[in-house]
Scaffold this motif. Structure first.
Motif, PDB file in Angstrom:
ATOM      1  N   ALA A 131       9.817  -3.300  13.919  1.00 58.26           N
ATOM      2  CA  ALA A 131       9.429  -2.929  12.554  1.00 58.26           C
ATOM      3  C   ALA A 131      10.548  -2.195  11.813  1.00 58.26           C
ATOM      4  N   VAL A 136      12.739  -3.897   9.114  1.00 60.19           N
ATOM      5  CA  VAL A 136      12.354  -3.927   7.704  1.00 60.19           C
ATOM      6  C   VAL A 136      13.103  -2.843   6.941  1.00 60.19           C
ATOM      7  N   LYS A 150      15.949  -3.576   4.090  1.00 56.47           N
ATOM      8  CA  LYS A 150      15.616  -3.140   2.734  1.00 56.47           C
ATOM      9  C   LYS A 150      16.536  -2.030   2.235  1.00 56.47           C
ATOM     10  N   THR A 209       8.015   2.266   5.837  1.00 51.30           N
ATOM     11  CA  THR A 209       8.052   0.979   6.529  1.00 51.30           C
ATOM     12  C   THR A 209       6.661   0.523   6.932  1.00 51.30           C
ATOM     13  N   TYR A 227       4.686  -0.641   3.982  1.00 50.55           N
ATOM     14  CA  TYR A 227       5.148  -1.954   3.514  1.00 50.55           C
ATOM     15  C   TYR A 227       4.583  -3.066   4.395  1.00 50.55           C
ATOM     16  N   ILE A 228       4.579  -2.842   5.704  1.00 45.64           N
ATOM     17  CA  ILE A 228       4.046  -3.840   6.631  1.00 45.64           C
ATOM     18  C   ILE A 228       2.544  -4.011   6.442  1.00 45.64           C
ATOM     19  N   THR A 253       2.948  -7.263   0.639  1.00 40.22           N
ATOM     20  CA  THR A 253       4.294  -7.342   1.224  1.00 40.22           C
ATOM     21  C   THR A 253       4.274  -7.666   2.723  1.00 40.22           C
ATOM     22  N   HIS A 254       3.082  -7.813   3.274  1.00 42.93           N
ATOM     23  CA  HIS A 254       2.950  -8.028   4.725  1.00 42.93           C
ATOM     24  C   HIS A 254       3.719  -9.262   5.198  1.00 42.93           C
ATOM     25  N   ASP A 286       6.284 -10.799   3.970  1.00 46.49           N
ATOM     26  CA  ASP A 286       7.731 -10.581   3.931  1.00 46.49           C
ATOM     27  C   ASP A 286       8.178  -9.733   5.116  1.00 46.49           C
ATOM     28  N   ALA A 287       7.402  -8.697   5.419  1.00 42.71           N
ATOM     29  CA  ALA A 287       7.742  -7.824   6.550  1.00 42.71           C
ATOM     30  C   ALA A 287       7.697  -8.586   7.867  1.00 42.71           C
ATOM     31  N   MET A 310      10.716  -9.281  10.658  1.00 43.12           N
ATOM     32  CA  MET A 310      10.573  -8.925  12.070  1.00 43.12           C
ATOM     33  C   MET A 310      10.715 -10.155  12.966  1.00 43.12           C
TER      34      MET A 310
END
Length: 343
Positions: free
Chosen positions: A57, A60, A64, A251, A254-255, A260-261, A263-264, A268
């Motif tokens: 994780a 990310v 970013k 982080t 965002y996840i 945005t999940h 993209d995260a 990963m």
């Protein structure tokens, strides 16, 4: 996602190596990520990370640019899990991402890593799989169960049996290398296995009618993954470590944000070379902990909802299974002050 040597059996070897050998020459070179930030500090903070969703994780935040935005000079170094622990033990890293059980073992070998936050706890990625006709932990009584002794899923099995009031002596424990468990499970003599993902999926495919009867989701907090910092580095860089924790909080949010999940997960999955759709399963089996959740986890208690209680539990398991001889000072390896000071 492969939890290469997730926990305790590597720990035995590590402790022996720390006691009897000079590790310096034996630590492999890590692959440094392109995340070394450009700040006023010329000496980066070095953190070892490896292939587990709660650790991956961090990719990310790396991609970013959030570490640089926080005015942090941090260099994440990618390792096989066991190699990251060796590097930390050899003082080649300022911090390492490690299970709370393994952090006890590195301490037993002389390297005192201080757990300042938890990235996650396993919430389904560690499982007990049984053949057709076996539906509960109680059904394992008198059966042959394979796992790799001393690893984290031996801990999972032991805990599940204890909760079911079944002595470990009431099953036949078969020691098997984790990556070979799908083949072992196919043997007619083996009724069940304890294993982590993705090896678990391979085992399920190898035996028709097999199913998961127990997972780490049934015992939240049994297996915590943590950020453990070298004690001397922590004492002189507390403000920077506070910022690292705040970046982690960003982080996790965002996840977990539906917007945005995807993209995260893509970031990963790309880091470990797995299709994002497949990696989604492993993210789902990992309960990430933001700052608010960490404040609860780092409140002292004896239950598994506390990093203290979980670590006490693993401490006893380690001694019972000969990982080290006497219980470690678990409280001395847990530092709640940074988490609790954040708003």
């Amino acid at each position: 996602m492969i939890r290469t040597v997730s926990s305790l059996s590597f720990s035995v070897m590590l402790a022996m190596a720390l006691i009897g050998c000079d590790n310096t020459a034996k630590v492999p070179q890590a692959q440094a990520e392109n995340d070394k930030t450009t700040t006023s500090s010329t000496q980066p903070i070095t953190i070892g990370y490896s292939d587990w969703p709660g650790f991956v994780a961090w990719q990310v935040a790396i991609e970013k640019g959030w570490l640089k935005e926080a005015d942090l000079n941090v260099e994440f170094k990618w390792f096989d899990y066991s190699s990251s622990l060796s590097a930390f033990a050899a003082n080649q890293l300022d911090a390492v991402l490690v299970t709370n059980g393994d952090n006890l073992v590195t301490a037993s070998g002389g390297t005192k890593g201080i757990m300042i936050m938890a990235t996650d706890y396993s919430a389904g990625n560690d499982v007990i799989i049984a053949k057709s006709g076996i539906n509960t932990i109680q059904d394992l009584k008198g059966k042959s169960v394979a796992t790799e002794k001393g690893l984290v899923d031996h801990l999972l099995l032991s805990t599940a049996l204890n909760d079911a009031k079944i002595p470990l002596t009431d099953i036949k424990l078969v020691n098997s290398v984790t990556n070979e468990l799908p083949q072992v499970f196919a043997s007619p003599d083996i009724s069940a296995i304890a294993v982590w993902q993705p090896v678990a999926n391979q085992a399920l495919k190898s035996v028709a009618g097999s199913k998961i009867i127990y997972t780490s989701k049934d015992k939240p907090g049994l297996i915590y993954d943590t950020l453990s910092v070298n004690m001397s580095h922590l004492s002189t860089h507390k403000e920077e470590w506070k910022k690292v924790i705040q970046v982690w909080d960003k982080t996790v949010k965002y996840i977990n944000d539906p917007a945005t999940h995807a993209d995260a997960v893509k970031i990963m999955a790309n880091r470990v070379g797995v299709d994002p759709a497949q990696y989604e399963q492993f993210v789902g089996g990992t309960h990430l902990l933001d700052v608010e959740a960490n404040k609860k986890v780092f409140t002292k208690g004896h239950g598994l909802d506390s990093i203290y209680g979980s670590t006490y539990h693993v401490n006893k398991f380690n001694v019972t299974n000969g990982v080290y001889k006497t219980e470690m000072d678990a409280d001395g390896l847990i530092y709640p002050d940074l988490i609790q000071s954040l708003k």
